[in-house]
Design a protein around this motif. Structure first.
Motif, PDB file in Angstrom:
ATOM      1  N   LYS A   7     -55.870  10.879  10.592  1.00  0.00           N
ATOM      2  CA  LYS A   7     -56.198   9.477   9.986  1.00  0.00           C
ATOM      3  C   LYS A   7     -57.085   9.715   8.655  1.00  0.00           C
ATOM      4  N   PHE A  22     -49.180   3.404  -0.377  1.00  0.00           N
ATOM      5  CA  PHE A  22     -49.326   4.253   0.579  1.00  0.00           C
ATOM      6  C   PHE A  22     -48.407   4.274   1.640  1.00  0.00           C
ATOM      7  N   ARG A  23     -48.011   3.022   1.957  1.00  0.00           N
ATOM      8  CA  ARG A  23     -46.924   2.882   3.277  1.00  0.00           C
ATOM      9  C   ARG A  23     -45.830   3.436   3.184  1.00  0.00           C
ATOM     10  N   ILE A  28     -46.398   9.450   6.141  1.00  0.00           N
ATOM     11  CA  ILE A  28     -47.280   8.293   6.298  1.00  0.00           C
ATOM     12  C   ILE A  28     -46.489   7.497   7.631  1.00  0.00           C
ATOM     13  N   THR A  31     -50.313   2.351   8.072  1.00  0.00           N
ATOM     14  CA  THR A  31     -51.438   1.887   7.243  1.00  0.00           C
ATOM     15  C   THR A  31     -51.791   0.508   7.841  1.00  0.00           C
ATOM     16  N   ILE A  57     -55.140   5.413   7.014  1.00  0.00           N
ATOM     17  CA  ILE A  57     -54.016   5.998   6.765  1.00  0.00           C
ATOM     18  C   ILE A  57     -53.539   6.745   7.922  1.00  0.00           C
ATOM     19  N   SER A  58     -52.560   6.644   8.441  1.00  0.00           N
ATOM     20  CA  SER A  58     -52.352   7.512   9.625  1.00  0.00           C
ATOM     21  C   SER A  58     -50.937   8.400   9.094  1.00  0.00           C
ATOM     22  N   TYR A  59     -51.322   9.877   9.102  1.00  0.00           N
ATOM     23  CA  TYR A  59     -50.275  10.448   8.498  1.00  0.00           C
ATOM     24  C   TYR A  59     -49.933  11.825   9.216  1.00  0.00           C
ATOM     25  N   LEU A  69     -52.866  13.240   0.092  1.00  0.00           N
ATOM     26  CA  LEU A  69     -53.337  12.026   0.047  1.00  0.00           C
ATOM     27  C   LEU A  69     -54.083  11.476  -1.126  1.00  0.00           C
TER      28      LEU A  69
END
Length: 164
Positions: A7, A22-23, A28, A31, A57-59, A69
């Motif tokens: 995250k 970002f989504r 990714i 979000t 942001i989870s990635y 990012l």
């Protein structure tokens, strides 16, 4: 592929536009918009003193790195303005990186050096480094706002290609 999802926490103006961009990036996984770095517990849109409108942001770091990012972050908002993005004014709209460890700070400083050296922005980066403490999810109506309201306000867009 890694099962380890990381995250990241950033703020760069109104959270709707940041989330919308970002989504869809490769890597990714999720979000969420919310509040970071403020003074009160359980902040709301009407009461979030000191909090920035931010993004969780989870990635997947095997697909997109933390540096990548941040590269994107510095391309989709103006990191050279203090407490301002588009028509939005105030500390809620500050440019900030909420770091979780020293590695994130070091990588962020590297990216900022590259951004400043590029001279693409008219000024120097004023993005703050703030320790991550807690992410408070925003109200449901703010989540995925521009998906629900495709003609809604945003001041975020890709301004440049990669800095990296």
């Amino acid at each position: 592929m890694s099962d380890q999802i990381k995250k990241a926490y950033i703020a760069g103006g109104c959270f709707w536009g940041m989330e919308d961009l970002f989504r869809v990036l490769p890597g990714i996984t999720d979000t969420e918009v919310g509040y970071l770095g403020g003074e009160n517990e359980n902040p709301t849109y009407q009461n979030h003193p000191g909090h920035a409108e931010g993004l969780e942001i989870s990635y997947n770091p095997e697909i997109i790195s933390y540096k990548e990012l941040l590269d994107y972050f510095f391309r989709v908002h103006d990191p050279t303005t203090v407490d301002k993005q588009g028509n939005d004014r105030g500390s809620s709209y500050r440019s900030a990186i909420f770091f979780q460890d020293e590695t994130e700070i070091a990588e962020a400083k590297e990216v900022i050096e590259i951004v400043n050296a590029s001279k693409r922005w008219p000024g120097t980066v004023v993005t703050t480094f703030e320790p991550f403490t807690k992410f408070w999810p925003a109200e449901t109506y703010h989540q995925d706002y521009l998906v629900k309201n495709p003609n809604g306000y945003t001041c975020h867009f890709e301004r440049f290609g990669t800095f990296l």
